[in-house]
Write a protein that holds these residues in place. Structure first.
Motif, PDB file in Angstrom:
ATOM      1  N   GLN A   1      29.308  65.417 -21.221  1.00 11.50           N
ATOM      2  CA  GLN A   1      28.602  64.779 -20.112  1.00 11.50           C
ATOM      3  C   GLN A   1      27.332  64.076 -20.615  1.00 11.50           C
ATOM      4  O   GLN A   1      27.071  62.923 -20.289  1.00 11.50           O
ATOM      5  N   ARG A   2      26.561  64.784 -21.436  1.00 10.36           N
ATOM      6  CA  ARG A   2      25.340  64.188 -21.989  1.00 10.36           C
ATOM      7  C   ARG A   2      25.664  62.975 -22.849  1.00 10.36           C
ATOM      8  O   ARG A   2      24.986  61.942 -22.766  1.00 10.36           O
ATOM      9  N   LEU A   3      26.692  63.093 -23.678  1.00 15.97           N
ATOM     10  CA  LEU A   3      27.095  61.995 -24.552  1.00 15.97           C
ATOM     11  C   LEU A   3      27.408  60.741 -23.734  1.00 15.97           C
ATOM     12  O   LEU A   3      26.934  59.648 -24.043  1.00 15.97           O
ATOM     13  N   GLN A   4      28.183  60.914 -22.685  1.00 18.80           N
ATOM     14  CA  GLN A   4      28.566  59.776 -21.856  1.00 18.80           C
ATOM     15  C   GLN A   4      27.354  59.164 -21.162  1.00 18.80           C
ATOM     16  O   GLN A   4      27.213  57.937 -21.108  1.00 18.80           O
ATOM     17  N   GLU A   5      26.452  60.000 -20.647  1.00 22.90           N
ATOM     18  CA  GLU A   5      25.256  59.500 -19.972  1.00 22.90           C
ATOM     19  C   GLU A   5      24.357  58.740 -20.950  1.00 22.90           C
ATOM     20  O   GLU A   5      23.850  57.660 -20.623  1.00 22.90           O
ATOM     21  N   GLU A   6      24.143  59.300 -22.132  1.00 18.09           N
ATOM     22  CA  GLU A   6      23.291  58.643 -23.116  1.00 18.09           C
ATOM     23  C   GLU A   6      23.901  57.326 -23.586  1.00 18.09           C
ATOM     24  O   GLU A   6      23.194  56.337 -23.773  1.00 18.09           O
ATOM     25  N   HIS A   7      25.215  57.300 -23.761  1.00 18.66           N
ATOM     26  CA  HIS A   7      25.863  56.059 -24.195  1.00 18.66           C
ATOM     27  C   HIS A   7      25.696  54.969 -23.142  1.00 18.66           C
ATOM     28  O   HIS A   7      25.479  53.802 -23.494  1.00 18.66           O
ATOM     29  N   VAL A   8      25.783  55.320 -21.876  1.00 18.87           N
ATOM     30  CA  VAL A   8      25.606  54.325 -20.815  1.00 18.87           C
ATOM     31  C   VAL A   8      24.182  53.769 -20.853  1.00 18.87           C
ATOM     32  O   VAL A   8      23.975  52.553 -20.811  1.00 18.87           O
ATOM     33  N   LEU A   9      23.189  54.655 -20.955  1.00 20.15           N
ATOM     34  CA  LEU A   9      21.792  54.210 -20.977  1.00 20.15           C
ATOM     35  C   LEU A   9      21.489  53.374 -22.219  1.00 20.15           C
ATOM     36  O   LEU A   9      20.813  52.338 -22.127  1.00 20.15           O
ATOM     37  N   LEU A  10      21.990  53.813 -23.368  1.00 15.68           N
ATOM     38  CA  LEU A  10      21.772  53.048 -24.597  1.00 15.68           C
ATOM     39  C   LEU A  10      22.461  51.686 -24.522  1.00 15.68           C
ATOM     40  O   LEU A  10      21.920  50.681 -24.994  1.00 15.68           O
TER      41      LEU A  10
END
Length: 158
Positions: A25-34
């Motif tokens: 979940q964190r990985l997906q959220e961070e990838h979207v923001l980045l």
């Protein structure tokens, strides 16, 4: 008497599968923001040097450098988290080291080198920078974008 349901060990906070789910979940959220920030940097870098009426691009180049520095710092923190936390969980889950990790780490390192090349090019120039030279300097960031834009966005890509 109150009846208790047995605890599901897979939903327990300390269990690796729970940690894996949270990490995905964190990985997906961070990838979207980045990705959002990366696209913004790309748009700014792509526009540099296109306005032929501009005599000096150094102010724009420095502004972009400040924004790219923040992005690079966030990317480095994300990369470190992936390497120290996410990759070991995925390795645990699949039971083997995945070749995709090495490629992802290499992409991160190469992108950082392009960012650094841009930063150095901007720092070397204190005099007016004309359009073609500014565009050439911004091309370092465009190369970083190309690398990171194709970076896997979720664990399913591993």
């Amino acid at each position: 008497m109150k009846q208790h349901l047995p605890l599901d060990p897979y939903n327990s906070i300390g269990h690796p599968l729970y940690q894996l789910n949270e990490s995905i979940q964190r990985l997906q959220e961070e990838h979207v923001l980045l990705k959002i920030k990366l696209v913004e940097l790309y748009g700014m870098a792509k526009a540099i040097g296109l306005n032929e009426d501009a005599i000096n691009w150094i102010g724009v180049l420095r502004d972009l450098k400040r924004k790219a520095t923040v992005f690079k710092r966030e990317l480095e923190a994300h990369s470190k988290w992936e390497e120290e936390h996410m990759f070991p969980l995925i390795t645990w889950y699949f039971g083997e080291e995945m070749d995709q990790f090495t490629l992802m780490e290499q992409e991160h390192e190469l992108a950082k080198q392009y960012f650094n090349a841009y930063f150095e090019a901007v720092e070397r120039n204190s005099q007016p920078v004309k359009g073609p030279e500014a565009h050439e300097m911004a091309s370092y960031l465009l190369q970083a974008f190309t690398l990171l834009n194709h970076h896997p966005e979720s664990v399913k890509d591993c």
